[in-house]
Design an enzyme around this catalytic site. Structure first.
Site, PDB file in Angstrom:
ATOM      1  N   THR A  77       7.368   0.829  -3.580  1.00 21.30           N
ATOM      2  CA  THR A  77       7.967   0.538  -4.875  1.00 21.30           C
ATOM      3  C   THR A  77       8.668   1.753  -5.452  1.00 21.30           C
ATOM      4  OG1 THR A  77       5.775   0.933  -5.740  1.00 21.30           O
ATOM      5  CG2 THR A  77       6.449  -1.312  -5.504  1.00 21.30           C
ATOM      6  N   THR A  78       8.052   2.923  -5.240  1.00 23.68           N
ATOM      7  CA  THR A  78       8.681   4.139  -5.757  1.00 23.68           C
ATOM      8  C   THR A  78      10.001   4.388  -5.028  1.00 23.68           C
ATOM      9  OG1 THR A  78       6.447   4.974  -5.992  1.00 23.68           O
ATOM     10  CG2 THR A  78       8.205   6.510  -6.374  1.00 23.68           C
ATOM     11  N   ASP A  89       1.375   4.071  -8.231  1.00 23.58           N
ATOM     12  CA  ASP A  89       2.142   2.985  -7.648  1.00 23.58           C
ATOM     13  C   ASP A  89       3.374   2.746  -8.512  1.00 23.58           C
ATOM     14  OD1 ASP A  89       2.670   0.711  -6.086  1.00 23.58           O
ATOM     15  OD2 ASP A  89       1.792  -0.537  -7.641  1.00 23.58           O
ATOM     16  N   ASP A 142      -1.989  -2.215  -1.909  1.00 23.61           N
ATOM     17  CA  ASP A 142      -0.805  -1.778  -1.162  1.00 23.61           C
ATOM     18  C   ASP A 142      -1.082  -1.778   0.335  1.00 23.61           C
ATOM     19  OD1 ASP A 142       0.532  -1.459  -3.470  1.00 23.61           O
ATOM     20  OD2 ASP A 142       1.165   0.598  -3.112  1.00 23.61           O
TER      21      ASP A 142
END
Length: 540
Positions: A88-89, A55, A385
């Site tokens: 998020t990445t 994550d 997530d």
């Protein structure tokens, strides 16, 4: 001169370039975790605790980023995590890629404000384009909505460790979120990790479950299941206090001492009697419940658990109704909770207390099983997530195709738009468009495909109007990801784009870093205390 001796400053273009480079480095760290074929990172902190994660936000949190400009990237990853929960990445990658595309322009001396203006325009266009082409989900058809949510959850789980069991888990996540009420509070989904067992043994409890707490002798005689029990939630200590804690008492004879002890026992028995009289069958307390109390309850067929963690107690309260009492004086019916079934079950090596069929609540608990501790932790993060994504999809019912499809479509749209305007803006919006391609490209790189080849195919396809075409990870080709059910809520993408371009603009608008040596952690930076009388201490 601003430069106080001992501060490091660099100004203008070199500073911008060094900030951009710092961001590049951060992005490199999370770059390879993007997508279904992304790799995981193993982070070891200073205490030697290892964390395995995929994550982006988790990784950036654990990396100790010192560089001030690069911290912005960590912040946007966090904000994306808090706001949307996934992507998020992508956010970090996009921001870094925007900067990378702009580096040549900065080096040539193009003014940062011009760039920022162009970027704001481009972001505005991109967001309105997403809104325009996003497909909305019909809410009225429950079956249809459920399928859609499962698809979204599966897409979120695709890039995680548990992708193999994504069907199993996506159903579980959707069940969990569907069991909540309108506001969808995350607090109401408890996630408990139990070591041992297979992944498939993970289960969803519609109600509250928590670990059997520390218990005294006599607890074995308590019944282990009740139908429709009343539940008393306390914040009271039910054990004998040692005198030394409370006060100093001088006694002259044994009888006096005995009287004191008796009084104490009476106080305790009085409390217990009141609880028993209230009709509660299950007694939970945040503070310890002693052995006397345990035996007393056991004799009267009550179940008790002391030292229950506060959040578990609160969830039980929300689930079963009732309220947490700090005294046993007025234990009336209306402050007791109830549920349909209470039982204690062995899960792995732990005993768990389950409250099922709670009337008030909309709460549930997911119990995760798995081998290694790091693995179950990563499962928990992955499910978090997925849960966030499903929440978002319920709240904002429009979706776009993932897998680089939406990025390619926006890239094509902005590229076309940039041809219609004159001047520097054209170049910059073109650069923005090019930067968006980083997502599909990285997906290809991580899967070991020939990125250039696939991107060319995608560009051609999008130019012909195949707007949902994205990378097909399974067959090293391109495919219509909308049909292939690689979906994500459009809010994820909107948030990612705005956050990334904000970060890029922010970093571009900084042209100088001034560090105050005395505010740095390692104490006085200059030799010998106060820098030999040069820097006077600032009046803070």
């Amino acid at each position: 001169r601003m430069a106080i001796p001992g501060t490091d400053t660099s100004q203008g273009v070199p500073q911008l370039i060094s900030n951009i480079n710092a961001c590049q480095v951060i992005a490199e760290a999370v770059r390879t975790t993007l997508g279904p074929r992304g790799m995981d990172k193993l982070m070891v902190d200073d205490r030697g605790k290892a964390t395995i994660s995929n994550d982006g936000a988790t990784i950036l949190k654990l990396l100790d980023v010192v560089h001030p400009a690069a911290k912005t990237l960590v912040d946007i990853a966090r904000s994306q995590d808090a706001e949307v929960g996934d992507g998020t990445t992508s956010v970090t990658l996009l921001a870094a890629e925007f900067l990378k595309q702009l580096k040549p322009y900065v080096e040539e001396g193009l003014h940062p404000q011009t760039i920022i203006r162009a970027f704001r325009t481009a972001t505005g266009l991109a967001v309105s384009k997403i809104r325009e082409i996003a497909v909305s989900v019909k809410k009225d058809d429950k079956q249809e909505q459920r399928l859609l949510l499962e698809k979204c959850a599966a897409t979120a789980l695709n890039s995680k460790l548990i992708a193999g069991q994504k069907d199993f888990f996506s159903k579980m996540v959707v069940d969990a979120v569907m069991s909540l009420d309108e506001l969808l509070p995350l607090k109401m989904i408890g996630i408990k990790k139990v070591q041992g067992g297979a992944l498939e043994d993970s289960q969803l409890v519609l109600g509250v479950a928590f670990k059997k707490t520390f218990s005294y002798a006599g607890f074995e005689m308590q019944p282990k299941r009740y139908e429709n029990p009343k539940i008393g939630l306390l914040n009271v200590e039910l054990e004998l206090k040692a005198e030394k804690d409370n006060a100093e008492v001088r006694v002259k004879s044994v009888e006096d001492y005995q009287a004191i002890v008796d009084a104490e026992w009476n106080i305790l028995y009085d409390k217990l009697e009141k609880i028993y009289q209230s009709g509660a069958k299950v007694v939970l307390s945040k503070l310890p419940i002693g052995d006397v109390a345990t035996q007393y309850f056991a004799d009267r067929d009550l179940f008790c658990a002391g030292r229950v963690q506060e959040e578990d107690l609160k969830r039980t309260m929300m689930a079963c109704g009732g309220s947490i009492q700090t005294s046993v004086g007025n234990m009336t019916d209306d402050i007791l909770g109830q549920c349909e079934l209470f039982e204690e079950v062995q899960v792995g090596g732990e005993r768990y207390n389950f409250f099922k069929g709670c009337p008030k609540a909309k709460t549930c608990t997911i119990i995760l099983r798995g081998g290694a501790e790091q693995f179950t932790e990563e499962m928990e993060r992955s499910l978090h997530d997925a849960i966030m994504i499903v929440r978002r999809a319920i709240k904002n019912d429009s979706i776009v195709a993932g897998g680089g499809a939406i990025e390619m479509e926006l890239s094509k749209y902005l590229r076309d738009y940039s041809r219609t305007i004159p001047g520097k803006q054209q170049l910059l919006i073109g650069a923005y468009a090019k930067a968006l391609e980083v997502i599909p490209r990285q997906l290809c790189d991580n899967a070991g495909f020939d990125a250039t080849n696939i991107l060319n195919k995608l560009r051609a396809k999008h130019a012909q109007g195949g707007m949902w075409y994205g990378v097909d990870i399974n067959n090293e080709d391109i495919t219509d990801n909308f049909v292939a059910c690689v979906w994500e809520p459009s809010i994820v993408r909107i948030n990612a784009l705005t956050a990334a371009s904000e970060a890029a603009c922010l970093i571009l608008s900084v042209d100088e870093t001034i560090k105050n040596p005395r505010s740095s952690v390692d104490g006085p930076a200059m030799g010998g205390g106060r820098g030999r009388g040069r820097g006077r201490p600032h009046a803070h």
